[in-house]
Design a protein around this motif. Structure first.
Motif, PDB file in Angstrom:
ATOM      1  N   ARG A  77       0.762  -1.247   0.028  1.00  0.00           N
ATOM      2  CA  ARG A  77       0.098   0.033   0.173  1.00  0.00           C
ATOM      3  C   ARG A  77       0.938   1.219   0.021  1.00  0.00           C
ATOM      4  NH1 ARG A  77      -0.788   2.544   4.136  1.00  0.00           N
ATOM      5  NH2 ARG A  77      -0.399   0.858   5.457  1.00  0.00           N
ATOM      6  N   VAL A  78       1.967   1.348   0.906  1.00  0.00           N
ATOM      7  CA  VAL A  78       2.770   2.358   0.869  1.00  0.00           C
ATOM      8  C   VAL A  78       3.591   2.477  -0.376  1.00  0.00           C
ATOM      9  CG1 VAL A  78       4.759   3.484   2.067  1.00  0.00           C
ATOM     10  CG2 VAL A  78       3.084   2.164   3.411  1.00  0.00           C
ATOM     11  N   LEU A  79       4.191   1.609  -1.061  1.00  0.00           N
ATOM     12  CA  LEU A  79       4.798   1.469  -2.343  1.00  0.00           C
ATOM     13  C   LEU A  79       3.760   2.128  -3.315  1.00  0.00           C
ATOM     14  CD1 LEU A  79       6.916  -1.937  -2.267  1.00  0.00           C
ATOM     15  CD2 LEU A  79       7.650   0.425  -1.691  1.00  0.00           C
ATOM     16  N   ARG A  80       2.549   1.727  -3.331  1.00  0.00           N
ATOM     17  CA  ARG A  80       1.787   2.178  -4.472  1.00  0.00           C
ATOM     18  C   ARG A  80       1.619   3.598  -4.257  1.00  0.00           C
ATOM     19  NH1 ARG A  80      -0.881  -2.944  -4.337  1.00  0.00           N
ATOM     20  NH2 ARG A  80      -0.814  -3.922  -6.219  1.00  0.00           N
ATOM     21  N   ASP A  81       1.410   3.835  -3.009  1.00  0.00           N
ATOM     22  CA  ASP A  81       1.205   5.512  -2.861  1.00  0.00           C
ATOM     23  C   ASP A  81       2.475   6.313  -3.091  1.00  0.00           C
ATOM     24  OD1 ASP A  81      -1.200   5.343  -1.276  1.00  0.00           O
ATOM     25  OD2 ASP A  81      -0.254   6.012   0.556  1.00  0.00           O
ATOM     26  N   ILE A  82       3.550   5.812  -2.935  1.00  0.00           N
ATOM     27  CA  ILE A  82       4.851   6.725  -3.320  1.00  0.00           C
ATOM     28  C   ILE A  82       5.416   6.630  -4.643  1.00  0.00           C
ATOM     29  CG2 ILE A  82       5.831   6.763  -0.842  1.00  0.00           C
ATOM     30  CD1 ILE A  82       7.984   4.855  -1.915  1.00  0.00           C
ATOM     31  N   LEU A  83       4.906   5.391  -5.322  1.00  0.00           N
ATOM     32  CA  LEU A  83       5.476   5.161  -6.779  1.00  0.00           C
ATOM     33  C   LEU A  83       4.506   5.595  -7.623  1.00  0.00           C
ATOM     34  CD1 LEU A  83       7.088   1.728  -6.330  1.00  0.00           C
ATOM     35  CD2 LEU A  83       8.279   3.869  -6.534  1.00  0.00           C
ATOM     36  N   SER A  84       3.176   5.647  -7.350  1.00  0.00           N
ATOM     37  CA  SER A  84       2.131   6.030  -8.382  1.00  0.00           C
ATOM     38  C   SER A  84       2.684   7.435  -8.956  1.00  0.00           C
ATOM     39  CB  SER A  84       0.688   5.979  -7.831  1.00  0.00           C
ATOM     40  OG  SER A  84       0.493   4.765  -7.624  1.00  0.00           O
ATOM     41  N   SER A  85       2.505   7.676 -10.435  1.00  0.00           N
ATOM     42  CA  SER A  85       3.054   8.866 -10.617  1.00  0.00           C
ATOM     43  C   SER A  85       1.922   9.872 -11.551  1.00  0.00           C
ATOM     44  CB  SER A  85       4.394   8.664 -11.869  1.00  0.00           C
ATOM     45  OG  SER A  85       3.605   7.955 -12.738  1.00  0.00           O
ATOM     46  N   GLY A  86       0.910   9.135 -11.774  1.00  0.00           N
ATOM     47  CA  GLY A  86      -0.258   9.919 -12.636  1.00  0.00           C
ATOM     48  C   GLY A  86      -0.039   9.887 -13.877  1.00  0.00           C
ATOM     49  N   ASP A  87       1.325   9.397 -14.298  1.00  0.00           N
ATOM     50  CA  ASP A  87       1.650   9.290 -15.892  1.00  0.00           C
ATOM     51  C   ASP A  87       1.263   8.219 -16.494  1.00  0.00           C
ATOM     52  OD1 ASP A  87       3.130   8.811 -18.060  1.00  0.00           O
ATOM     53  OD2 ASP A  87       4.848  10.042 -17.089  1.00  0.00           O
ATOM     54  N   ALA A  88       0.362   8.180 -17.587  1.00  0.00           N
ATOM     55  CA  ALA A  88      -0.070   7.106 -18.029  1.00  0.00           C
ATOM     56  C   ALA A  88       0.857   6.029 -18.640  1.00  0.00           C
ATOM     57  CB  ALA A  88      -1.069   7.522 -19.203  1.00  0.00           C
ATOM     58  N   ALA A  89       2.136   6.443 -19.003  1.00  0.00           N
ATOM     59  CA  ALA A  89       3.283   5.668 -19.470  1.00  0.00           C
ATOM     60  C   ALA A  89       3.876   4.737 -18.503  1.00  0.00           C
ATOM     61  CB  ALA A  89       4.419   6.482 -20.248  1.00  0.00           C
ATOM     62  N   ILE A  90       3.734   5.319 -17.279  1.00  0.00           N
ATOM     63  CA  ILE A  90       4.418   4.505 -16.111  1.00  0.00           C
ATOM     64  C   ILE A  90       3.390   3.727 -15.250  1.00  0.00           C
ATOM     65  CG2 ILE A  90       5.595   5.333 -13.860  1.00  0.00           C
ATOM     66  CD1 ILE A  90       6.938   7.477 -15.131  1.00  0.00           C
ATOM     67  N   ASP A  91       2.437   4.395 -14.798  1.00  0.00           N
ATOM     68  CA  ASP A  91       1.446   3.609 -14.003  1.00  0.00           C
ATOM     69  C   ASP A  91       0.962   2.140 -14.340  1.00  0.00           C
ATOM     70  OD1 ASP A  91       2.106   5.534 -12.226  1.00  0.00           O
ATOM     71  OD2 ASP A  91       0.221   6.658 -12.357  1.00  0.00           O
ATOM     72  N   PRO A  92       0.504   1.924 -15.529  1.00  0.00           N
ATOM     73  CA  PRO A  92       0.180   0.450 -16.034  1.00  0.00           C
ATOM     74  C   PRO A  92       1.409  -0.319 -15.834  1.00  0.00           C
ATOM     75  CG  PRO A  92      -0.315   2.041 -17.745  1.00  0.00           C
ATOM     76  CD  PRO A  92       0.429   2.812 -16.727  1.00  0.00           C
ATOM     77  N   ILE A  93       2.661  -0.028 -16.100  1.00  0.00           N
ATOM     78  CA  ILE A  93       3.778  -1.063 -15.965  1.00  0.00           C
ATOM     79  C   ILE A  93       4.068  -1.305 -14.479  1.00  0.00           C
ATOM     80  CG2 ILE A  93       5.867  -1.644 -16.413  1.00  0.00           C
ATOM     81  CD1 ILE A  93       5.706  -0.289 -19.169  1.00  0.00           C
ATOM     82  N   LEU A  94       4.067  -0.053 -13.880  1.00  0.00           N
ATOM     83  CA  LEU A  94       4.274  -0.183 -12.415  1.00  0.00           C
ATOM     84  C   LEU A  94       3.101  -1.058 -11.744  1.00  0.00           C
ATOM     85  CD1 LEU A  94       6.100   1.271 -10.372  1.00  0.00           C
ATOM     86  CD2 LEU A  94       4.416   3.119 -10.170  1.00  0.00           C
ATOM     87  N   GLU A  95       1.886  -0.818 -12.087  1.00  0.00           N
ATOM     88  CA  GLU A  95       1.077  -1.710 -11.367  1.00  0.00           C
ATOM     89  C   GLU A  95       1.246  -3.280 -11.617  1.00  0.00           C
ATOM     90  OE1 GLU A  95      -1.094  -1.052  -9.047  1.00  0.00           O
ATOM     91  OE2 GLU A  95      -1.748  -3.252  -9.219  1.00  0.00           O
ATOM     92  N   GLN A  96       1.768  -3.551 -12.936  1.00  0.00           N
ATOM     93  CA  GLN A  96       2.210  -5.091 -13.029  1.00  0.00           C
ATOM     94  C   GLN A  96       3.173  -5.443 -12.088  1.00  0.00           C
ATOM     95  OE1 GLN A  96       3.713  -5.280 -17.159  1.00  0.00           O
ATOM     96  NE2 GLN A  96       1.824  -4.879 -18.298  1.00  0.00           N
ATOM     97  N   ILE A  97       4.154  -4.442 -11.994  1.00  0.00           N
ATOM     98  CA  ILE A  97       5.243  -4.972 -11.129  1.00  0.00           C
ATOM     99  C   ILE A  97       4.618  -4.898  -9.644  1.00  0.00           C
ATOM    100  CG2 ILE A  97       7.220  -4.168 -10.146  1.00  0.00           C
ATOM    101  CD1 ILE A  97       8.016  -2.547 -12.465  1.00  0.00           C
ATOM    102  N   LEU A  98       3.847  -4.255  -9.352  1.00  0.00           N
ATOM    103  CA  LEU A  98       3.437  -4.080  -7.872  1.00  0.00           C
ATOM    104  C   LEU A  98       2.423  -5.245  -7.877  1.00  0.00           C
ATOM    105  CD1 LEU A  98       3.227  -0.464  -6.842  1.00  0.00           C
ATOM    106  CD2 LEU A  98       5.078  -2.176  -6.303  1.00  0.00           C
ATOM    107  N   SER A  99       1.637  -5.941  -8.698  1.00  0.00           N
ATOM    108  CA  SER A  99       0.574  -6.766  -8.681  1.00  0.00           C
ATOM    109  C   SER A  99       1.084  -8.283  -7.929  1.00  0.00           C
ATOM    110  CB  SER A  99      -0.123  -6.886  -9.878  1.00  0.00           C
ATOM    111  OG  SER A  99       0.570  -7.575 -10.713  1.00  0.00           O
TER     112      SER A  99
END
Ligand code: FPP
Ligand code: MG
Length: 321
Positions: free
Chosen positions: A25-47
């Protein structure tokens, strides 16, 4: 209930599941960027949550020193983020196809994307480290990362048969460094003395070395469906770890050469490692580091934590992922 390969490892300690949810939960909070290029891949990593063994260790060390999870939660998320970043780089270096039961970022996207997301997560973690508000803890973390990268450089340069001393130096730097920092930071944040924080660091060093030795033994004996990553990757990529170092120790130069010249199949190499006692020896060495860890814990004089740590240590040694 379906569980991710790694998540079950620490369930017998009763801590990993809850901590994993908090950390992610903390990682999602700090890493989410609001950038459509970053967040989908980030979500794959954090899932796919990892074992969260470092955060779990931090909760235990905080408790050992009279503190609570809340005192170390943010720092634990930073440590887990650094670990996550290092894996994104490591999977590129190792050409790994799977981790945590799913295709790696390098396999799914590219090496470049994996390196860049490693950079993104790493630098965001360092930003967050500054908000922990403890300069000593920051220094400990930064030094640990320097040591970790140095270990990975030596590991990459070594690239061939090495002796046990070199192997222990490499895993101390590449793996135990972050565990040692996790232990030291947990003591610092719970108000421990300089002496206690050194003990926390040594405890983490022992856990980290034992953890990596077991990881390297599992590469030969583990079930890849439970590990969530391909088995025998070390043998396949010529990464010589303790089970094989021990198995090859009394071999002639000619015999050693046969291990690497393609005359032996991977199954032959695995059989050779088991038959020559490489697994047994490695696990014995891992247990020695855990014994040292138990001694350090006894020095804190907090008897309530002796059994809890014993379960944690069992989970480090007797795991299948
Ligand atoms: C796993 O080893 C890798 C590590 C413990 C450290 C990797 C560190 C780096 C690549 C340096 C980069 C660091 C940052 C912060 C960006 P392994 O391959 O033995 O384990 P595995 O089987 O889980 O892959
Ligand atoms: Mg790897």
């Amino acid at each position: 209930m379906h569980r991710q390969p790694g998540a079950a490892v620490l369930l017998n300690t009763g801590i990993s599941h809850r901590i994993g949810a908090d950390v992610y939960r903390v990682l999602r909070d700090i890493l989410s960027s609001g950038d459509a290029a970053i967040d989908p891949i980030l979500e794959q990593i954090l899932s796919k949550e990892g074992k969260c063994i470092r955060p779990a260790f931090m909760e235990l060390v905080a408790g050992l020193n009279g503190g609570t999870w809340l005192t170390v939660e943010k720092a634990a998320a930073v440590v887990e983020a650094v670990h996550l970043a290092s894996l994104l780089h490591d999977d590129v270096l190792d050409g790994a196809s799977h981790r945590r039961g799913v295709a790696t970022v390098n396999a799914r996207h590219s090496d470049k994307i994996s390196v860049l997301f490693g950079d993104y997560i790493f630098i965001t973690a360092l930003h967050m480290a500054r908000s922990i508000g403890n300069r000593d803890a920051e220094t400990v973390l930064f030094s640990a990362v320097t040591r970790m990268v140095g270990g990975e450089i030596r590991d990459t340069l070594e690239n061939g048969f090495c002796d046990e001393e070199t192997y222990l130096d490499i895993i101390g730097r590449k793996t135990a460094s972050l565990f040692a920092a996790a232990g030291e930071i947990s003591i610092l944040l719970t108000g421990g003395s300089t002496h206690a924080s050194r003990m926390g660091a040594e405890l983490g060093e022992c856990v980290g070395i034992a953890f990596q030795i077991v990881d390297d033994a599992l590469d030969y004996t583990g079930d890849h469906s439970l590990m969530g990553k391909p088995a025998h990757i070390d043998a396949l990529t010529g990464n010589i770890t303790l089970p094989l170092i021990y198995a090859m120790k009394d071999m002639s130069v000619v015999e050693r050469a046969r291990v690497f010249d393609g005359s032996l199949s991977i199954d032959d190499i695995c059989d050779l490692v088991v038959e020559r006692g490489g697994i047994e020896y490695s696990l014995e060495r891992a247990r020695e580091y855990i014994s040292r860890g138990k001694y350090i814990i006894s020095q804190f004089g907090n008897t309530e934590f002796i059994d809890i740590f014993a379960r944690f240590f069992d989970a480090v040694i007797d795991r299948n992922a």
